[in-house]
Write an enzyme that holds these catalytic residues in place. Structure first.
Site, mmCIF file in Angstrom:
data_model
loop_
_atom_site.group_PDB
_atom_site.id
_atom_site.type_symbol
_atom_site.label_atom_id
_atom_site.label_comp_id
_atom_site.label_asym_id
_atom_site.label_seq_id
_atom_site.Cartn_x
_atom_site.Cartn_y
_atom_site.Cartn_z
ATOM 1 N N HIS A 49 1.103 -1.225 -0.180
ATOM 2 C CA HIS A 49 -0.025 -0.061 -0.061
ATOM 3 C C HIS A 49 0.874 1.459 -0.015
ATOM 4 O O HIS A 49 2.388 1.408 0.466
ATOM 5 C CB HIS A 49 -1.078 0.074 1.220
ATOM 6 C CG HIS A 49 -2.698 0.956 1.621
ATOM 7 N ND1 HIS A 49 -2.069 2.139 1.539
ATOM 8 C CD2 HIS A 49 -3.172 1.179 1.508
ATOM 9 C CE1 HIS A 49 -2.699 3.008 2.080
ATOM 10 N NE2 HIS A 49 -3.600 2.085 1.623
ATOM 11 N N ASP B 209 2.991 -4.594 7.688
ATOM 12 C CA ASP B 209 1.746 -3.855 7.798
ATOM 13 C C ASP B 209 0.351 -4.494 8.083
ATOM 14 O O ASP B 209 0.699 -5.651 6.746
ATOM 15 C CB ASP B 209 1.541 -2.687 6.613
ATOM 16 C CG ASP B 209 0.374 -1.860 6.313
ATOM 17 O OD1 ASP B 209 -0.901 -2.324 6.906
ATOM 18 O OD2 ASP B 209 0.069 -1.791 5.474
ATOM 19 N N GLN C 2 -4.693 -4.919 6.775
ATOM 20 C CA GLN C 2 -5.811 -6.037 6.001
ATOM 21 C C GLN C 2 -5.594 -7.679 6.779
ATOM 22 O O GLN C 2 -6.746 -8.649 6.095
ATOM 23 C CB GLN C 2 -5.224 -6.054 4.211
ATOM 24 C CG GLN C 2 -5.837 -5.377 3.916
ATOM 25 C CD GLN C 2 -6.697 -4.656 3.766
ATOM 26 O OE1 GLN C 2 -7.968 -5.732 3.756
ATOM 27 N NE2 GLN C 2 -7.287 -3.280 3.884
ATOM 28 N N LYS D 125 -10.521 -1.989 10.474
ATOM 29 C CA LYS D 125 -10.563 -3.096 9.426
ATOM 30 C C LYS D 125 -11.296 -4.829 10.652
ATOM 31 O O LYS D 125 -10.916 -4.963 10.073
ATOM 32 C CB LYS D 125 -9.778 -3.073 8.258
ATOM 33 C CG LYS D 125 -9.584 -1.859 7.974
ATOM 34 C CD LYS D 125 -8.591 -1.745 6.468
ATOM 35 C CE LYS D 125 -8.735 -0.860 5.453
ATOM 36 N NZ LYS D 125 -6.954 -0.807 5.025
ATOM 37 N N CYS E 100 -4.619 2.377 -3.526
ATOM 38 C CA CYS E 100 -3.345 2.767 -2.936
ATOM 39 C C CYS E 100 -2.684 1.854 -3.004
ATOM 40 O O CYS E 100 -1.611 1.857 -2.336
ATOM 41 C CB CYS E 100 -3.768 3.102 -1.535
ATOM 42 S SG CYS E 100 -5.083 4.901 -1.188
#
Length: 404
Positions: free
Chosen positions: A121, A198, A201, A224, A362
């Site tokens: 991202h 990261d 997600q 999320k 993104c």
């Protein structure tokens, strides 16, 4: 027993209509919907004990402080951090990454190397490019193949004694590919590099164990994970958090202030300048409690079933191509139809009540790799149903007919 129809009753927004059709919400990779339990937590805070924290001796302040810190402990327990002080509240994943990037400005020198992956991202690319500009470090990229899978042989070849930092997402937001982060972390540590994962997600799909991964930093967002927007966490090993300088100055992050010298507070407050998103932090804890009540094994079963079914049905549409076809994948399908622009497809199916995401998500380098302007991305959560997948497929077929 997992009963999706009962679970859906927890989410008031799922009962609304869009353009006269029942809402089919398939944009969960952008943000998840919020259960009534989290909404009630937010209302309760502002209705009954809204106050600033850590500073007040009055009852409301103490109640708010206790609940905010209890939520921090809930987050620590859920992710199996070794200490509560290793959980830093931030405004979200992007804030967390920028905090670390800022901190390493004073720790890197010209010629040092930083590794990111081709699947990142923008939030896990741009801060590191800015760090390279400040320090003279060099950015290296792990390539991927046509299935959207990272090349681990190439990654190992990139590692050397100049490698200082490695930054990789746990799951690709654009393609849904699950990266082999344990291998990535172990190989980076072999050459003495620091790793940030990261997890924006990932954390809604899998239960992440920070200590088992042995990552140095891990970042994620509440929104999320059925929580509110505007709050997230930075996890860091205590030793690294102690090495990094404060990201911002202000109230809360200080021990003592004079015009001659300021000393900083200990962890985690060293990185939490100013009045935080108190309600958001508390609601993040409530969202984690809710997800654990559902159970991550049950969440995985439902989402895997939806992914398999949607994949099969969508591929029956002539000219439809799915991007990100690796075997290790979560419930995201990114696709195009030959000759049609993804934006046009998304616009038409929105008229039928279907919410998907269109564009580069993104992750423009991913789209450039496939030489496409973007994709239609349908992303499923545990509260989605087979009937909603059927509605998506029907809507895509209609869009194709109208646009062809």
């Amino acid at each position: 027993m997992f009963d999706v129809n009962e679970i859906r009753k927890d989410f008031p927004i799922l009962s609304r209509k869009v353009n006269g059709y029942p809402l089919v919400y398939l944009d969960n990779a952008a943000t998840s919907q919020k259960p009534q339990q989290v909404i009630d937590c937010i209302v309760d805070y502002y209705s009954n004990y809204n106050a600033n924290i850590h500073r007040g001796v009055h009852t409301l302040s103490q109640e708010a402080t206790d609940k905010y810190e209890a939520a921090r402990n809930t987050i620590k327990e859920h992710f199996n951090a070794s200490k509560t002080s290793e959980i830093i509240y931030t405004s979200g994943t992007t804030h967390s990454i920028n905090l670390v990037a800022s901190g390493f400005t004073s720790l890197l020198k010209k010629g040092d190397e930083i590794i990111v992956s081709a699947l990142e991202h923008h939030s896990n690319i741009v801060p590191w490019q800015m760090l390279c500009e400040r320090t003279g470090a060099v950015l290296k990229v792990i390539p991927m193949n046509q299935e959207g899978v990272l090349d681990m042989d190439a990654y190992v070849d990139l590692l050397n004694d100049k490698t200082q930092l490695v930054f990789v997402n746990h799951i690709s937001n654009a393609l849904g590919i699950i990266n082999p982060i344990k291998f990535i972390i172990d190989q980076a540590h072999r050459v003495g590099a620091v790793v940030l994962i990261d997890g924006a997600q990932a954390c809604s799909h899998v239960k992440v164990d920070f200590q088992a991964l042995d990552c140095d930093f891990y970042v994620t967002s509440a929104h999320k994970m059925c929580g509110p927007t505007g709050v997230g966490i930075l996890y860091g090993k205590e030793a690294w958090l102690e090495k990094l300088p404060p990201y911002q100055g202000g109230g809360e992050m200080i021990a003592e202030v004079s015009f001659e010298k300021t000393t900083y507070a200990g962890l985690p407050h060293k990185f939490e300048a100013g009045t935080p998103n108190i309600c958001g932090g508390i609601a993040f804890g409530a969202a984690i409690d809710y997800l654990n009540t559902i159970g991550f094994s049950e969440i995985a079963k439902q989402e895997e079933m939806l992914l398999e079914y949607a994949n099969k049905k969508l591929l029956e549409i002539e000219g439809l191509k799915i991007y990100g076809t690796g075997s290790e994948k979560t419930s995201v399908i990114s696709f195009n139809i030959e000759g049609l622009h993804p934006y046009d497809i998304g616009t038409i199916i929105d008229k039928l009540g279907i919410a998907v995401r269109t564009g580069h998500h993104c992750a423009q380098p991913v789209m450039d790799f496939f030489n496409i302007p973007g994709t239609v991305r349908a992303s499923f959560a545990f509260y989605n149903t087979i009937e909603e997948v059927d509605a998506l497929v029907s809507a895509v077929k209609k869009a194709k007919m109208m646009l062809s």
